[in-house]
Design an enzyme around this catalytic site. Structure first.
Site, mmCIF file in Angstrom:
data_model
loop_
_atom_site.group_PDB
_atom_site.id
_atom_site.type_symbol
_atom_site.label_atom_id
_atom_site.label_comp_id
_atom_site.label_asym_id
_atom_site.label_seq_id
_atom_site.Cartn_x
_atom_site.Cartn_y
_atom_site.Cartn_z
ATOM 1 N N ARG A 153 0.780 -1.376 0.331
ATOM 2 C CA ARG A 153 0.053 0.249 0.032
ATOM 3 C C ARG A 153 0.508 1.253 -0.009
ATOM 4 O O ARG A 153 1.827 1.781 1.301
ATOM 5 C CB ARG A 153 -0.645 0.342 1.512
ATOM 6 C CG ARG A 153 -2.597 -0.931 1.037
ATOM 7 C CD ARG A 153 -3.202 -0.866 -0.205
ATOM 8 N NE ARG A 153 -4.420 -1.387 -0.160
ATOM 9 C CZ ARG A 153 -4.359 -2.505 -1.152
ATOM 10 N NH1 ARG A 153 -3.728 -2.808 -1.292
ATOM 11 N NH2 ARG A 153 -5.370 -3.594 -0.670
ATOM 12 N N GLU A 201 -2.865 7.915 -4.531
ATOM 13 C CA GLU A 201 -3.645 6.652 -5.650
ATOM 14 C C GLU A 201 -4.365 7.398 -6.963
ATOM 15 O O GLU A 201 -5.589 7.211 -6.172
ATOM 16 C CB GLU A 201 -3.288 5.855 -5.557
ATOM 17 C CG GLU A 201 -2.359 4.576 -5.712
ATOM 18 C CD GLU A 201 -2.664 3.442 -5.398
ATOM 19 O OE1 GLU A 201 -3.622 3.127 -5.221
ATOM 20 O OE2 GLU A 201 -1.620 3.117 -4.960
ATOM 21 N N HIS A 213 -0.985 0.006 -9.886
ATOM 22 C CA HIS A 213 -1.522 -0.751 -9.051
ATOM 23 C C HIS A 213 -2.078 -2.054 -10.326
ATOM 24 O O HIS A 213 -3.312 -2.311 -10.018
ATOM 25 C CB HIS A 213 -2.207 -0.145 -8.256
ATOM 26 C CG HIS A 213 -2.854 -0.447 -6.841
ATOM 27 N ND1 HIS A 213 -3.351 -0.162 -5.926
ATOM 28 C CD2 HIS A 213 -2.478 -2.147 -6.400
ATOM 29 C CE1 HIS A 213 -3.297 -1.022 -4.749
ATOM 30 N NE2 HIS A 213 -3.336 -2.262 -5.352
HETATM 31 C C1 DGY Z 1 -5.192 -5.980 -2.778
HETATM 32 O O1 DGY Z 1 -6.245 -7.285 -2.943
HETATM 33 O O2 DGY Z 1 -5.382 -5.631 -1.865
HETATM 34 C C2 DGY Z 1 -4.688 -5.407 -4.059
HETATM 35 O O3 DGY Z 1 -4.080 -4.477 -3.418
HETATM 36 C C3 DGY Z 1 -5.341 -5.796 -5.552
HETATM 37 O O4 DGY Z 1 -5.817 -6.203 -5.963
#
Ligand code: DGY
Length: 326
Positions: free
Chosen positions: A241, A270, A289
């Protein structure tokens, strides 16, 4: 039939299953519903299928008196106020496992791309700058035998560690783990896996890869002080993240040559605006992402998200429920 709001179209047939069982509204735009729009559409819903781009906070939950189940189309669920959902006995589900290998692959793709300066090399071909074979151009870092530090040895961290052992890397990890991978890795003969403190990991690693969840404790975990501990040849990889890394501190560290590069699948904010100063820092690679973006993973995530929502609306435990509901 329960009323459900789904905040985006999903790949594969999973949403058809939801539609046959319930009264489903799907937000069909490319961009997510704005917070106010989400709040308005969710107001009468009993079930919500959300994405990581949807903020489901205490105020939104309070605004939805009928809500019984929230299914997040992601393994991470930092976009949802779990305490507020628990207080209302609303089940919350996520989509682990099915995206583990895809995300680990992308992590390794980023690591290799940064180590071998692929973006610059590709750009040079497009720019007509491939003039001849040159002995000292695009000299990258060796990955085989290097040290990889994994912050957060959960499912995805472990999958990254397995790949690293194939490259005969020394793997250090901080956070998560426990018995299992370490022994398996040593038995495999190639590379080693050891648990160390975060400080030691930062000081010893040629590559540092982040795989912890975003929580108040990990927010800006990689700040100026952490970056100072890293080696000047080190490359930071983040496919977890964005807010785990302090972006301004990262930019300063790259500009000052404190670390050699950063390969990011996630950023803060983001999406990252095209004129964000981080993008012009040396040694930065940013992709939008896409960690879980294989067709298989995204379709399986949809299956799991729908299975979670159906179970939650039935009042049975979700296959992947992130908290106990009274
Ligand atoms: C998640 O699943 O948390 C990813 O960041 C996106 O698939």
């Amino acid at each position: 039939m329960a009323r459900c709001f789904v905040t985006r179209s999903l790949p594969g047939p999973a949403l058809d299953r939801l539609r046959t069982a319930h009264d489903v509204e799907i937000w069909g735009e490319r961009l997510p519903p704005a917070y106010e729009e989400l709040s308005a559409r969710a107001a009468n819903a009993e079930g919500l299928l959300t994405l990581l781009t949807d903020r489901v906070d205490a105020a939104l939950i309070e605004h939805c008196p009928h809500l019984r189940a929230i299914s997040n189309y992601a393994v991470g669920y930092d976009n949802i106020d779990i305490d507020a959902a628990s207080a209302r006995s609303i089940a919350v589900g996520n989509t682990p496992d099915v995206l583990t290998e895809a995300t680990a692959d992308l992590t390794f793709a980023l690591l290799l791309a940064a180590a071998r300066q692929l973006p610059e090399a590709i750009a040079s071909v497009h720019a007509g700058d491939w003039l001849t074979w040159e002995p000292a151009r695009y000299l990258g870092a060796a990955v085989q035998g290097a040290t990889l530090g994994i912050v957060g040895l959960g499912r995805i961290g472990r999958a990254v560690a397995r790949r690293a052992l194939g490259f005969e890397m020394t793997v250090l990890y901080a956070g998560g783990g426990g018995p299992g991978l370490g022994e398996a890795a040593r038995d495999g003969g190639a590379g080693t896996v050891s648990e160390v403190s975060l400080s030691e990991l930062l000081e010893r690693s040629d590559f540092v890869s982040l795989h912890c969840p975003l929580t108040p404790a990990t927010h800006h975990l990689i700040d100026a002080a952490a970056l100072e501990r890293m080696r000047p040849n080190a490359i930071l990889v983040n496919s977890a993240r964005g807010p785990i890394v302090d972006p301004e501190a990262l930019r300063s560290a790259l500009v000052a040559g404190q670390i050699a590069g950063a390969a990011l699948d996630v950023t803060e904010p983001e999406p990252l605006p095209a004129d964000d100063p981080l993008l012009s820092a040396p040694g930065v690679i940013v992709v939008p992402h896409i960690g879980s973006a294989t067709r298989q993973a995204r379709e399986q995530m949809a299956e799991l998200a729908v299975a979670n929502l159906l179970a939650g609306l039935d009042g049975t435990p979700m296959p992947h429920q992130v908290h106990a509901v009274a």
